[in-house]
Design an enzyme around this catalytic site. Sequence first.
Site, PDB file in Angstrom:
ATOM      1  N   ASP A 157      -3.792   2.365  -5.205  1.00  0.00           N
ATOM      2  CA  ASP A 157      -2.479   2.304  -4.554  1.00  0.00           C
ATOM      3  C   ASP A 157      -2.292   1.092  -3.648  1.00  0.00           C
ATOM      4  OD1 ASP A 157      -4.162   3.126  -2.494  1.00  0.00           O
ATOM      5  OD2 ASP A 157      -2.578   4.255  -1.517  1.00  0.00           O
ATOM      6  N   GLU A 158      -3.118   0.080  -3.843  1.00  0.00           N
ATOM      7  CA  GLU A 158      -2.996  -1.125  -3.015  1.00  0.00           C
ATOM      8  C   GLU A 158      -2.978  -2.369  -3.891  1.00  0.00           C
ATOM      9  OE1 GLU A 158      -5.876  -1.116   0.675  1.00  0.00           O
ATOM     10  OE2 GLU A 158      -6.730  -0.099  -1.053  1.00  0.00           O
ATOM     11  N   ASP A 182       0.855  -1.187   0.000  1.00  0.00           N
ATOM     12  CA  ASP A 182       0.000   0.000   0.000  1.00  0.00           C
ATOM     13  C   ASP A 182       0.893   1.240   0.000  1.00  0.00           C
ATOM     14  OD1 ASP A 182      -1.986   1.843   0.325  1.00  0.00           O
ATOM     15  OD2 ASP A 182      -2.340   1.411   2.443  1.00  0.00           O
TER      16      ASP A 182
HETATM   17 MG   LIG Z   1      -2.432   4.126   0.574  1.00  0.00          MG
END
Ligand SMILES: [Mg+2]
Lengths: 405, 84
Positions: free
Chosen positions: A103-104, A9
């Site tokens: 974003d993961e 992340d």
């Molecule tokens: Mg993040």
Amino acid sequence: MDRVVMYIDMDAYFASVEQASRPYLRGKPVAVVGSGKRTVIVASSYEAKRFGIKTGMTKGEAIRKLPSLVFVEGRNNKYVDTCVRIHEILLRYTPEVEICSIDEFFADLTGSLLLFPSPADVAVAVKREIGEQFGITCSVGIAPNKLVAKIAGELGKPDGLVAVEKDDVERFMEGLPVESIPGIGRKMGAALKALGITLCRELRDFPVSVLRRRFGIWGDYLSFMARGIDPFRAQDPGGLPKSIGHSMTFEKNIGDRMMIRARLLELSEMVARRLRKEKVVAKGFSLTLRYPDFTTFTKRITLPFYAPGGRMIYETVTALLDSVRLKDAVRLLGVSAFNVRRFAANPSLFGGLDREERLWRAVDDVNDAFGECSLHPATTLLCARRHWVISPAYRPHKSYPYRRQ
Amino acid sequence: MLTRVGERVVAGVVFRKEGQKMELKWFLWKGRKLEIKKTTYVWRERDGRELIRRFVVTDGKDLYELSYRQEGLMWFLEAVETDG
Ligand SMILES: [Mg+2]
């Protein structure tokens, strides 16, 4: 072989990308916002978070809290392209990478461990590559399943690396507050607290029968998760989204019903496109309106059948609109779909998909190849081109144009 | 402060890794040659069929955003950003 899952992340993603691009912003409290006057904060740097700056705050609220806050306009393409390139980095370590938001990522390392000394080595290498290429940091969690990997990743934020071995899972979970379990929000947390449960250990030791009576099937899930067992492992890994929605806040309030309808068409098409991407259909739809004084309400309807496309969604939400007496102009409109199920191509009487369905497939293909909104209904031309910052839940489509040739 | 420019410029570039990586060295703007000290960020965008590469670079003082349009092999100075 024991399963090993890595969760990655990015830390304060959009804000970190902006700080990487603009060195003078490094170390400063930064908030990423949309380009309009009425935009809200979509991401903030750690320096800003420390002063209580949160996603969803208006610029005004944030400035009052922290006058030195620097606002930067978000650049969707930058974040999407970076996401695609991080995905490419991960694919060099394992073919099993799931993008779970912009974003993961989850990367299943089970099969890669013959090639790399240990999962932690992979994590360190990935972190270094991301740091070198983009100048941003990320947090990594490694565990036997996605649930624990995610919890471990969150725990190490920012720039962390937390690995939990199979035999340590239960001990790792014990002391954590129940809210560290993804899916347990403030509401569920409060409900558990009413039962005297604040730690995972207490949740684990609580009789399942009572939890089940109180929360239904979730009672069983909770009991599993408190032990670090991922109850969703056996299910379709993607899972079905609970709802799919889009909303937009306007620069100027819209009072004209025709303009509202045009926006609703645009929103309906956006929702329909997401439904097609996720390969689901929905029969529940909702319309959300927000007035200039921020009062907000949502009207919902469940159709007796699953609606096939954007036109039906549009007709449904405009019917909802018509049932409302607008007391003012609106500053925000939202359309979402719920009650979804997997889409099974329903061959029509004459074979193949029906005309409208085929048309929208073709439109999707064009937009995949040439960029979002290359082709769109003419009515939406009534809407001045707006720029909104991408939702963090956004996932680039698999056949993202860069990977085409 | 961010100032939009949107002018075509001439740029000096080094291609590395079989065209996978472009390194901007300098560009000419307003009769000046600006030497680039560092590229801070790079990303790609689509404009219809065309692929655009965007670069944020610094001469050690200000930040410049440049774009490279693959189709016409053209460089543009998109914006200049000065601190403060
Ligand atoms: Mg993040």
